[in-house]
Design a protein around this motif. Structure first.
Motif, PDB file in Angstrom:
ATOM      1  N   GLU A 120       0.819  -1.215   0.000  1.00 35.84           N
ATOM      2  CA  GLU A 120       0.000   0.000   0.000  1.00 35.84           C
ATOM      3  C   GLU A 120       0.852   1.264   0.000  1.00 35.84           C
ATOM      4  N   THR A 121       1.969   1.221   0.719  1.00 33.36           N
ATOM      5  CA  THR A 121       2.791   2.432   0.853  1.00 33.36           C
ATOM      6  C   THR A 121       4.092   2.363   0.060  1.00 33.36           C
ATOM      7  N   GLY A 122       4.516   1.157  -0.296  1.00 36.00           N
ATOM      8  CA  GLY A 122       5.803   0.998  -0.970  1.00 36.00           C
ATOM      9  C   GLY A 122       6.979   1.068  -0.015  1.00 36.00           C
ATOM     10  N   SER A 123       6.693   1.143   1.276  1.00 35.88           N
ATOM     11  CA  SER A 123       7.781   1.217   2.255  1.00 35.88           C
ATOM     12  C   SER A 123       8.264  -0.182   2.617  1.00 35.88           C
ATOM     13  N   ALA A 124       9.523  -0.249   3.011  1.00 38.76           N
ATOM     14  CA  ALA A 124      10.134  -1.516   3.411  1.00 38.76           C
ATOM     15  C   ALA A 124      10.684  -1.357   4.825  1.00 38.76           C
ATOM     16  N   ARG A 125      10.322  -2.303   5.678  1.00 37.54           N
ATOM     17  CA  ARG A 125      10.761  -2.282   7.077  1.00 37.54           C
ATOM     18  C   ARG A 125      11.640  -3.499   7.334  1.00 37.54           C
ATOM     19  N   ARG A 126      12.837  -3.267   7.853  1.00 41.29           N
ATOM     20  CA  ARG A 126      13.761  -4.365   8.143  1.00 41.29           C
ATOM     21  C   ARG A 126      13.184  -5.247   9.240  1.00 41.29           C
ATOM     22  N   VAL A 127      13.140  -6.557   8.969  1.00 40.92           N
ATOM     23  CA  VAL A 127      12.582  -7.490   9.947  1.00 40.92           C
ATOM     24  C   VAL A 127      13.595  -8.536  10.408  1.00 40.92           C
ATOM     25  N   ALA A 128      14.715  -8.676   9.686  1.00 39.60           N
ATOM     26  CA  ALA A 128      15.739  -9.645  10.082  1.00 39.60           C
ATOM     27  C   ALA A 128      17.064  -9.281   9.427  1.00 39.60           C
ATOM     28  N   ASP A 129      18.151  -9.647  10.091  1.00 39.50           N
ATOM     29  CA  ASP A 129      19.482  -9.374   9.556  1.00 39.50           C
ATOM     30  C   ASP A 129      19.802 -10.200   8.314  1.00 39.50           C
ATOM     31  N   ASP A 130      19.184 -11.372   8.214  1.00 39.15           N
ATOM     32  CA  ASP A 130      19.444 -12.246   7.073  1.00 39.15           C
ATOM     33  C   ASP A 130      18.365 -13.332   7.016  1.00 39.15           C
ATOM     34  N   PHE A 131      18.453 -14.185   6.017  1.00 41.17           N
ATOM     35  CA  PHE A 131      17.439 -15.222   5.818  1.00 41.17           C
ATOM     36  C   PHE A 131      17.378 -16.176   7.002  1.00 41.17           C
ATOM     37  N   GLU A 132      18.523 -16.566   7.551  1.00 40.94           N
ATOM     38  CA  GLU A 132      18.537 -17.501   8.695  1.00 40.94           C
ATOM     39  C   GLU A 132      17.763 -16.926   9.872  1.00 40.94           C
ATOM     40  N   GLN A 133      18.003 -15.663  10.183  1.00 39.19           N
ATOM     41  CA  GLN A 133      17.293 -15.036  11.305  1.00 39.19           C
ATOM     42  C   GLN A 133      15.799 -14.939  10.990  1.00 39.19           C
ATOM     43  N   TRP A 134      15.473 -14.566   9.761  1.00 36.76           N
ATOM     44  CA  TRP A 134      14.074 -14.490   9.362  1.00 36.76           C
ATOM     45  C   TRP A 134      13.408 -15.864   9.484  1.00 36.76           C
ATOM     46  N   LEU A 135      14.091 -16.878   9.004  1.00 39.50           N
ATOM     47  CA  LEU A 135      13.552 -18.236   9.029  1.00 39.50           C
ATOM     48  C   LEU A 135      13.267 -18.678  10.458  1.00 39.50           C
ATOM     49  N   SER A 136      14.169 -18.406  11.368  1.00 36.20           N
ATOM     50  CA  SER A 136      13.948 -18.815  12.761  1.00 36.20           C
ATOM     51  C   SER A 136      12.794 -18.039  13.395  1.00 36.20           C
ATOM     52  N   SER A 137      12.493 -16.860  12.877  1.00 34.08           N
ATOM     53  CA  SER A 137      11.386 -16.088  13.440  1.00 34.08           C
ATOM     54  C   SER A 137      10.019 -16.538  12.900  1.00 34.08           C
ATOM     55  N   VAL A 138       9.990 -17.147  11.723  1.00 30.38           N
ATOM     56  CA  VAL A 138       8.713 -17.580  11.146  1.00 30.38           C
ATOM     57  C   VAL A 138       8.510 -19.088  11.218  1.00 30.38           C
ATOM     58  N   ASP A 139       9.581 -19.832  11.427  1.00 29.77           N
ATOM     59  CA  ASP A 139       9.500 -21.296  11.478  1.00 29.77           C
ATOM     60  C   ASP A 139      10.330 -21.775  12.658  1.00 29.77           C
ATOM     61  N   PRO A 140       9.716 -21.820  13.860  1.00 31.36           N
ATOM     62  CA  PRO A 140      10.480 -22.150  15.063  1.00 31.36           C
ATOM     63  C   PRO A 140      10.997 -23.583  15.119  1.00 31.36           C
ATOM     64  N   ALA A 141      10.580 -24.436  14.186  1.00 32.79           N
ATOM     65  CA  ALA A 141      11.103 -25.809  14.182  1.00 32.79           C
ATOM     66  C   ALA A 141      12.583 -25.791  13.831  1.00 32.79           C
TER      67      ALA A 141
END
Length: 142
Positions: A120-141
């Motif tokens: 909607e806004t075209g803005s981007a918000r940093r949510v993780a330092d890298d894919f590994e960190q992102w993965l652990s935040s969305v897939d706790p297994a």
């Protein structure tokens, strides 16, 4: 006779997608694709690389999503397309928003940071330092 589903992908399928996108994937993302290509994480769709061994499962690939869906969304922000050049969407949030690698922002690992791009806004918000960190935040297994 049913066809056995292919789990993961090959280095050549990853290299082909990288060539089409003119980007090198983060190493951690490539490793994940080798083992999990086509796998969703709960309600999150992580875009696979096209793999001819299982075209039905991988047809909606990262390349297809980049060249079709992503480009369509960017038309809404045509006044400043250069600000989206460093972004490569790799997963869809389900609302039209995308998780993207930001090739202009590196995390501590040296890999691109992960941002959540708002359609909607075209803005981007940093949510993780890298894919590994992102993965652990969305897939706790593990």
């Amino acid at each position: 006779m049913s066809k056995t589903r292919v789990i993961g992908t090959t280095l050549s399928a990853i290299a082909s997608a990288e060539k089409e996108l003119n980007r090198t994937f983060p190493t951690s993302f490539s490793r994940w694709l080798l083992a999990n290509n086509g796998r969703s994480l709960g309600g999150l769709v992580v875009f696979p690389v096209f793999d001819s061994r299982d075209p039905r499962k991988t047809w909606d690939s990262i390349v297809r999503n980049y060249t079709a869906g992503w480009q369509t969304w960017l038309e809404n922000f045509s006044q400043s397309p250069e600000r989206f050049a460093p972004l490569l969407p790799f997963a869809e949030f389900g609302t039209g928003d995308y998780y993207c690698f930001d090739y202009d922002a590196q995390g501590a690992s040296g890999e691109p940071a992960v941002v959540l791009w708002d359609h909607e806004t075209g803005s981007a918000r940093r949510v993780a330092d890298d894919f590994e960190q992102w993965l652990s935040s969305v897939d706790p297994a593990p």
